[in-house]
Design an enzyme around this catalytic site. Structure first.
Site, PDB file in Angstrom:
ATOM      1  CD  GLN A 192      -2.613  -2.594   3.190  1.00  0.00           C
ATOM      2  OE1 GLN A 192      -2.248  -2.063   4.219  1.00  0.00           O
ATOM      3  NE2 GLN A 192      -2.592  -3.899   3.020  1.00  0.00           N
ATOM      4  CG  PHE A 193      -5.177  -0.918  -3.878  1.00  0.00           C
ATOM      5  CD1 PHE A 193      -5.828  -1.982  -4.467  1.00  0.00           C
ATOM      6  CD2 PHE A 193      -3.786  -0.839  -3.961  1.00  0.00           C
ATOM      7  CE1 PHE A 193      -5.116  -2.969  -5.133  1.00  0.00           C
ATOM      8  CE2 PHE A 193      -3.072  -1.815  -4.619  1.00  0.00           C
ATOM      9  CZ  PHE A 193      -3.729  -2.887  -5.213  1.00  0.00           C
ATOM     10  CB  THR A 194      -5.102  -4.767  -0.586  1.00  0.00           C
ATOM     11  OG1 THR A 194      -4.322  -4.350   0.534  1.00  0.00           O
ATOM     12  CG2 THR A 194      -4.247  -4.808  -1.845  1.00  0.00           C
TER      13      THR A 194
END
Length: 150
Positions: free
Chosen positions: A78-80
């Site tokens: 999850q890059f966010t």
């Protein structure tokens, strides 16, 4: 490297209406990676994950680890998690590692966690549009950043 750990009664990952991962009691781990992350970050976080005492004992006190309860794990990239929201209303993800750096680190994280846990873990699919389902147990949600370990 930043993780969000959610203690779950059950969790699953669906991609294009197909379930690709499913667990019962254990942890959903959301994983965010930056360029500066190394195997040292992975080792430290995996040790934390398997030994963190966040499951109830016989007195209903959070005193048992994932190892103690023989729990299951799903890891979802999850890059966010590395969103920068200081300016404006649209988050910037410039700190998140690009796939050429993030994918090998993600794969090493999964392997290290499997080795630490002593059994296979479930995963989402790196970069896919995933629907993550969970029944948060407690709720218990913990955020850990490997850069804040000292």
């Amino acid at each position: 490297m930043k993780i969000v750990i959610q203690r779950v009664k059950e969790s699953s990952v669906v991609i294009n209406n197909n379930a690709v991962a499913s667990i019962g009691k254990g942890l959903l781990v959301l994983l965010g990676i930056v360029n500066e992350d190394t195997q040292e970050d992975i080792d430290w976080l995996c040790n934390k994950i398997v030994n963190l005492r966040i499951f109830p004992d016989e007195n209903d006190i959070m005193n048992k680890s994932l190892l103690d309860i023989d729990g299951e794990v799903i890891v979802v990239s999850q890059f966010t998690l590395h969103a920068n929201t200081k300016k404006g209303n649209r988050p910037s993800y410039i700190q998140a590692a690009k796939p050429d750096i993030a994918i090998p680190l993600y794969q090493n994280f999964v392997k290290t966690l499997q080795d630490s846990l002593g059994k296979a873990i479930q995963t989402g699919e790196f970069g896919a549009d995933m629907k993550v389902h969970l029944v948060n147990d407690g709720p218990v949600t913990i955020i850990i950043d490997s850069k804040n370990r000292e």
